[in-house]
Design an enzyme around this catalytic site. Sequence first.
Site: not given
Ligand code: NAD
Length: 290
Positions: A73, A236
Site C-alpha cells: 500500500k 470487526y
Molecule cells: P498498523 O500496523 O498500520 O497500525 C497499528 C496501530 O496500532 C498504531 O497506531 C500503533 O501505535 C497501534 N498499536 C499497536 N499496539 C498497540 C497497543 N498495545 N496499544 C495501543 N496502540 C497500539 O495497522 P492498521 O493497518 O492501521 O490496522 C489497525 C487495525 O485496523 C487492525 O485491527 C485492522 O484489522 C483494522 N483495519 C480495519 C479496516 C476496516 O475496513 N474495518 C481496514 C484496515 C484496517
Amino acid sequence: MAERITGYTELVGLIAYPIRHSSSPAMQNEAFAKLGLDYAYLAFEVDNDTLEDAVKAIRTLKMRGSNVSMPNKTVVHKYLDAVSPAAELCGAVNTIVNDNGKLTGHITDGIGYMQALKDNDIDVIGKKMTIVGAGGAATAIEIQAALDGVAEISIFNRKDEFWDNAVKTVEKINNNTKCKAQLFDLQDLDKLKEEVEGSYLFANATGMGMKPLEGQTYVPDKSFFRKDLIVTDVVYYPRETEFLRMAKEVGCKTMNGLGMMLFQGSAAFELWTGQPMPIEYMKEALDIKY
Ligand code: NAD
C-alpha cells in the site's frame, strides 16, 4: 461462475501478501454477479519484490484495476501515473484504476469509514472527533475526515514507531485542510478524557481489541464514555471489542469496523464499474451488521 466468465470478462485484482484469507474476492464477485456486471475479481500473492511486475501486468493484461494491501500500500504509488489527493496525503494506495493504460491510485479506507458513519445516520461534519491510532487505517480515516469537513481532530497514539507518522499526518491536515488537528501521547489519560469530553465521536483505529490484544482496551474505565457520545472501532473481528462493549454499557451509539470494510470495497467497486455497489443486498448476503 462457469456461465458467467467469457472472453470479454474484465479482470480486477488484489495484490498483497499474505492475502488468501481476504474476504474482498467474495464481496466483489457477489456484487458483480448481483448487478450482472462482466467482471471477475481474483487475489494474487504479490510482495514488494514482485510489485513492479504486477503493476506492469495490470497494463499489459488490460485489467480494469486492482486493490492493493500490505505490504504494497505505501510503496505502489511509485509505479503509478497519478494518485488522488487523499492517497497523496495518506501516502498510501489501496485501489488502482486502469483507464486505457493510465494507472491512478486511490485510497478508499477513509471514504469507507466516513460512508459507514453516514449509513448509520452519524453526522460528524463540522464537529470534533477524538481518534486513537497512527497506522494505515487511522491515517486514512484522519485525512478523509479532515477533507470531508470534520472541524477538529484530536489524535492520540503511543510513542512507538508510528508516532512520527502521526506528527506528519497532523502537519498535513493543518496545512492542507480547514480542520484543526492536534496530537497527544496516549499515556496521558487525563488529556484523553478531556478531549473525549469535548468530542462528538470517539474512535479506535488501532488493532487494540483484536487478536493478540483481544479483550483489551486502553480506556481504563467507563467514566470516559457518556450516553450521547458516538463510539466507533475499525476492528470487526470480534464484532464487539472491549472498547465497544464498555461504550454500549453506558448507552453510547456504537459502530464496528464492518461498515468501513464494506464501504471501502464499495468505493473501489464504483471506481472500476461506475456503478454503486448494491449495499443493502451485500449486507444481507455477507451478514454484515455494524
Ligand atoms: P498498523 O500496523 O498500520 O497500525 C497499528 C496501530 O496500532 C498504531 O497506531 C500503533 O501505535 C497501534 N498499536 C499497536 N499496539 C498497540 C497497543 N498495545 N496499544 C495501543 N496502540 C497500539 O495497522 P492498521 O493497518 O492501521 O490496522 C489497525 C487495525 O485496523 C487492525 O485491527 C485492522 O484489522 C483494522 N483495519 C480495519 C479496516 C476496516 O475496513 N474495518 C481496514 C484496515 C484496517
